[in-house]
Design a protein around this motif. Structure first.
Motif, PDB file in Angstrom:
ATOM      1  N   ARG A  40       0.854  -1.185   0.000  1.00 20.33           N
ATOM      2  CA  ARG A  40       0.000   0.000   0.000  1.00 20.33           C
ATOM      3  C   ARG A  40       0.890   1.236   0.000  1.00 20.33           C
ATOM      4  NH1 ARG A  40      -5.203  -1.751   2.535  1.00 20.33           N
ATOM      5  NH2 ARG A  40      -5.553   0.414   3.119  1.00 20.33           N
ATOM      6  N   ALA A  41       1.319   1.675  -1.175  1.00 21.37           N
ATOM      7  CA  ALA A  41       2.211   2.828  -1.284  1.00 21.37           C
ATOM      8  C   ALA A  41       1.478   4.110  -0.903  1.00 21.37           C
ATOM      9  CB  ALA A  41       2.742   2.936  -2.706  1.00 21.37           C
ATOM     10  N   GLY A  42       2.218   5.047  -0.291  1.00 16.22           N
ATOM     11  CA  GLY A  42       1.659   6.349   0.022  1.00 16.22           C
ATOM     12  C   GLY A  42       0.819   6.395   1.282  1.00 16.22           C
ATOM     13  N   GLU A  43       0.820   5.323   2.089  1.00 16.88           N
ATOM     14  CA  GLU A  43       0.039   5.303   3.321  1.00 16.88           C
ATOM     15  C   GLU A  43       0.970   5.195   4.513  1.00 16.88           C
ATOM     16  OE1 GLU A  43      -2.861   2.225   3.144  1.00 16.88           O
ATOM     17  OE2 GLU A  43      -4.006   3.162   1.524  1.00 16.88           O
ATOM     18  N   TRP A  64     -20.097 -12.708   0.516  1.00 19.40           N
ATOM     19  CA  TRP A  64     -21.215 -13.501   1.033  1.00 19.40           C
ATOM     20  C   TRP A  64     -21.982 -14.223  -0.068  1.00 19.40           C
ATOM     21  CZ3 TRP A  64     -26.546 -13.713   0.650  1.00 19.40           C
ATOM     22  CH2 TRP A  64     -27.213 -14.416   1.654  1.00 19.40           C
ATOM     23  N   ILE A  65     -22.049 -13.633  -1.262  1.00 20.09           N
ATOM     24  CA  ILE A  65     -22.841 -14.248  -2.325  1.00 20.09           C
ATOM     25  C   ILE A  65     -22.232 -15.560  -2.811  1.00 20.09           C
ATOM     26  CG2 ILE A  65     -23.787 -12.059  -3.119  1.00 20.09           C
ATOM     27  CD1 ILE A  65     -21.772 -12.147  -5.424  1.00 20.09           C
ATOM     28  N   GLY A  66     -20.957 -15.795  -2.523  1.00 18.60           N
ATOM     29  CA  GLY A  66     -20.335 -17.042  -2.942  1.00 18.60           C
ATOM     30  C   GLY A  66     -19.966 -17.038  -4.415  1.00 18.60           C
ATOM     31  N   TYR A  67     -20.281 -18.133  -5.119  1.00 14.92           N
ATOM     32  CA  TYR A  67     -19.863 -18.372  -6.502  1.00 14.92           C
ATOM     33  C   TYR A  67     -18.338 -18.484  -6.566  1.00 14.92           C
ATOM     34  CZ  TYR A  67     -24.686 -17.056  -7.621  1.00 14.92           C
ATOM     35  OH  TYR A  67     -26.058 -16.987  -7.667  1.00 14.92           O
ATOM     36  N   ARG A  68     -17.840 -18.687  -7.759  1.00 11.90           N
ATOM     37  CA  ARG A  68     -16.399 -18.886  -7.930  1.00 11.90           C
ATOM     38  C   ARG A  68     -15.678 -17.536  -7.832  1.00 11.90           C
ATOM     39  NH1 ARG A  68     -14.462 -22.089 -12.913  1.00 11.90           N
ATOM     40  NH2 ARG A  68     -12.613 -22.206 -11.568  1.00 11.90           N
ATOM     41  N   GLN A  69     -14.713 -17.458  -6.928  1.00 11.35           N
ATOM     42  CA  GLN A  69     -13.989 -16.211  -6.708  1.00 11.35           C
ATOM     43  C   GLN A  69     -12.490 -16.474  -6.732  1.00 11.35           C
ATOM     44  OE1 GLN A  69     -15.390 -13.709  -3.561  1.00 11.35           O
ATOM     45  NE2 GLN A  69     -17.535 -14.266  -3.853  1.00 11.35           N
ATOM     46  N   THR A  70     -11.742 -15.505  -7.233  1.00 16.78           N
ATOM     47  CA  THR A  70     -10.290 -15.610  -7.258  1.00 16.78           C
ATOM     48  C   THR A  70      -9.675 -14.227  -7.143  1.00 16.78           C
ATOM     49  OG1 THR A  70      -8.411 -16.602  -8.436  1.00 16.78           O
ATOM     50  CG2 THR A  70     -10.020 -15.414  -9.775  1.00 16.78           C
ATOM     51  N   ALA A  71      -8.378 -14.187  -6.913  1.00 16.32           N
ATOM     52  CA  ALA A  71      -7.672 -12.925  -6.686  1.00 16.32           C
ATOM     53  C   ALA A  71      -6.691 -12.638  -7.811  1.00 16.32           C
ATOM     54  CB  ALA A  71      -6.936 -12.953  -5.356  1.00 16.32           C
ATOM     55  N   VAL A  72      -6.481 -11.352  -8.066  1.00 12.46           N
ATOM     56  CA  VAL A  72      -5.401 -10.847  -8.907  1.00 12.46           C
ATOM     57  C   VAL A  72      -4.613  -9.867  -8.037  1.00 12.46           C
ATOM     58  CG1 VAL A  72      -4.826  -9.435 -10.914  1.00 12.46           C
ATOM     59  CG2 VAL A  72      -6.642 -11.151 -11.078  1.00 12.46           C
ATOM     60  N   TYR A  73      -3.314  -9.998  -8.002  1.00 11.47           N
ATOM     61  CA  TYR A  73      -2.498  -9.217  -7.070  1.00 11.47           C
ATOM     62  C   TYR A  73      -1.868  -8.008  -7.767  1.00 11.47           C
ATOM     63  CZ  TYR A  73      -3.099 -13.301  -4.141  1.00 11.47           C
ATOM     64  OH  TYR A  73      -3.653 -14.311  -3.403  1.00 11.47           O
ATOM     65  N   TYR A  74      -1.727  -6.920  -7.007  1.00 14.58           N
ATOM     66  CA  TYR A  74      -1.164  -5.695  -7.572  1.00 14.58           C
ATOM     67  C   TYR A  74      -0.594  -4.814  -6.470  1.00 14.58           C
ATOM     68  CZ  TYR A  74      -5.085  -2.816  -5.906  1.00 14.58           C
ATOM     69  OH  TYR A  74      -6.000  -2.143  -5.109  1.00 14.58           O
ATOM     70  N   LEU A  75       0.225  -3.858  -6.880  1.00 15.22           N
ATOM     71  CA  LEU A  75       0.783  -2.864  -5.961  1.00 15.22           C
ATOM     72  C   LEU A  75      -0.114  -1.640  -5.968  1.00 15.22           C
ATOM     73  CD1 LEU A  75       3.010  -1.554  -4.204  1.00 15.22           C
ATOM     74  CD2 LEU A  75       4.142  -0.877  -6.331  1.00 15.22           C
ATOM     75  N   ARG A  76      -0.651  -1.285  -4.818  1.00 12.87           N
ATOM     76  CA  ARG A  76      -1.522  -0.117  -4.756  1.00 12.87           C
ATOM     77  C   ARG A  76      -0.684   1.155  -4.776  1.00 12.87           C
ATOM     78  NH1 ARG A  76      -6.023   2.083  -0.468  1.00 12.87           N
ATOM     79  NH2 ARG A  76      -7.631   2.461  -2.019  1.00 12.87           N
ATOM     80  N   GLU A  77      -1.058   2.073  -5.658  1.00 14.47           N
ATOM     81  CA  GLU A  77      -0.287   3.297  -5.851  1.00 14.47           C
ATOM     82  C   GLU A  77      -0.780   4.407  -4.920  1.00 14.47           C
ATOM     83  OE1 GLU A  77      -0.692   4.280  -9.952  1.00 14.47           O
ATOM     84  OE2 GLU A  77       0.005   2.315 -10.649  1.00 14.47           O
ATOM     85  N   PRO A  78       0.035   5.454  -4.708  1.00 18.55           N
ATOM     86  CA  PRO A  78      -0.433   6.607  -3.927  1.00 18.55           C
ATOM     87  C   PRO A  78      -1.534   7.347  -4.679  1.00 18.55           C
ATOM     88  CG  PRO A  78       1.962   6.603  -4.159  1.00 18.55           C
ATOM     89  CD  PRO A  78       1.441   5.588  -5.114  1.00 18.55           C
TER      90      PRO A  78
END
Length: 319
Positions: free
Chosen positions: A126-129, A186-200
Motif C-alpha cells: 500500500r504505497a503512500g500510506e 457472502w454471495i459465494g460463486y467462484r472467486q479468485t484474486a489478482v495481485y497488484y501494488l496499490r499506488e499513492p
C-alpha cells in the motif's frame, strides 16, 4: 455471436482534481479490450466540480453514462446505485483516485473469461500510506477473518470484477446497513484474486479519515458477525463470577480472621468496574439494535437526481 459487454462503475465524491487523468488512463485500457465497454460514473453528492466534469466527459465520450445522487449517501450506497444500473455481462468496480490502476482491468477480465464470477484485486503493498494506517487495515481484515462466518479476503478493497450472475445476486441484497466487501464475499460463486501494488493517490485528498474508517469497521463487524454480542455475554458472566469469588474472599476474611472489610476504596473499584462492563455491553447491544431499527424503516438506499445513459458502444468509438 454478440460481443460481451463490460461496464466500469466509478463512484466519485469530490474527485474533480483527478477525474480527467483517471478517464484518460481508463480509456487507454478500454480501447484495447475486445469487449463492448461503457463507463458509469456515480456522483455521490459532490461539493466540487465533479458532476460538471462528468457531464463534460459524457458529452465528449459517448461510452460514458452518469448518475447524480440527490445528496451524499456514502460510498456503499453510491456503489450500490451504480451496480443496480449495470446492463452488461460483467462490471468492474474501481475508484477514481488512481490508487487502483485501470491497467489491471484486462487481468480481471482474463480470470472472468476463465470462469470466475468474482475477481477481486488484492494489494501486495500500500504505497503512500502511513505505517499506522497499514497496521490498522491489516488488523481489521484479520479481525474480520476471525469474527465473521463469511471470509472477507485480506487486503482487498472494492476494486473487482463481477459477473452477471454475481450482479443479479447482489441486487437481491437490499439491506440498509451495507458493507460491500462483505456482501461481495457472502454471495459465494467462484472467486479468485489478482495481485497488484496499490499506488499513492494521484491528486485530491482522501475522504477516509480515521473516524470514518472506524465507522466502516464497526459496520463490517456488526453486519457479518454476532461475536461482539457473545463477547458481551461472556464478559458479563466472567465479571459476575469474579465479583462472587471476591465477595466470598472478603466475607471469609471477616468471619475467620476478624479482618475488617475495607470500605470506600474497594467499593468504588467494584462499582466502577461493573458499571463499565454494563455500559460496554449496552453499547454493543445498542449498535445491533440501531441497525435493526434502520432496517425496519425500509427507506430507499438512494435517490437519483440526474441520469445520463451511454450513447454508443465501445466498438463505435475510439478515444
Amino acid at each position: 455471436m454478440p460481443m460481451s459487454r463490460l461496464s466500469i462503475v466509478v463512484p466519485a465524491y469530490n474527485e474533480a482534481a483527478v477525474l480527467k487523468t483517471f478517464h484518460a488512463r481508463l480509456c487507454s485500457v478500454l480501447d484495447e479490450l475486445p469487449l463492448d465497454c461503457n463507463v458509469l460514473y456515480v456522483d455521490d453528492g459532490s461539493a466540487d466540480d465533479t458532476w460538471a466534469l462528468i457531464e463534460e466527459l459524457a458529452a465528449r465520450d459517448p461510452r460514458v453514462g452518469a448518475l447524480k445522487l440527490s445528496r451524499n449517501f456514502g460510498k456503499e450506497a453510491a456503489l450500490t446505485a451504480g451496480l443496480d444500473h449495470v446492463d452488461a455481462d460483467a462490471a468492474v468496480v474501481i475508484d477514481a483516485d488512481l490508487q487502483d490502476p485501470p491497467e489491471l482491468i484486462p487481468s480481471l477480465v482474463e480470470q472472468w473469461r476463465a470462469g470466475y464470477d468474482v475477481v477481486y484485486a488484492t494489494r501486495t503493498a500500500r504505497a503512500g500510506e502511513t505505517g499506522f494506517k497499514r497496521f490498522t487495515a491489516s488488523m481489521f481484515y484479520r479481525s474480520m477473518e476471525r469474527l465473521s462466518d463469511t471470509r472477507v479476503p485480506r487486503d482487498t478493497g472494492d476494486f473487482r470484477l463481477l459477473s452477471r450472475r454475481a450482479l443479479d445476486a447482489l441486487h437481491q441484497l437490499r439491506e440498509r446497513q451495507r458493507f460491500m466487501k462483505g456482501l461481495f464475499a457472502w454471495i459465494g460463486y467462484r472467486q479468485t484474486a489478482v495481485y497488484y501494488l496499490r499506488e499513492p493517490r494521484q491528486a485530491g485528498n482522501t475522504k477516509w479519515n480515521y473516524w470514518r474508517l472506524l465507522q466502516l469497521a464497526i459496520e463490517g463487524i456488526t453486519s457479518f458477525s454476532t461475536a461482539p454480542l457473545r463477547l458481551a455475554t461472556w464478559v458479563g458472566v466472567l465479571s459476575s463470577l469474579l465479583a462472587f469469588v471476591y465477595g466470598l474472599w472478603v466475607f471469609g476474611k471477616a468471619v475467620l480472621f476478624g479482618d475488617p472489610v475495607h470500605g470506600y476504596p474497594s467499593l468504588m473499584v467494584v462499582i466502577l468496574f461493573l458499571g463499565g462492563v454494563q455500559l460496554l455491553a449496552l453499547g454493543v447491544i445498542g449498535e445491533y439494535l440501531g441497525r435493526s431499527y434502520a432496517e425496519s424503516k425500509q427507506r430507499p438506499l438512494y435517490f437519483i437526481e440526474e441520469q445520463r445513459r451511454p450513447r454508443a458502444r465501445s466498438g463505435d468509438f475510439r478515444h
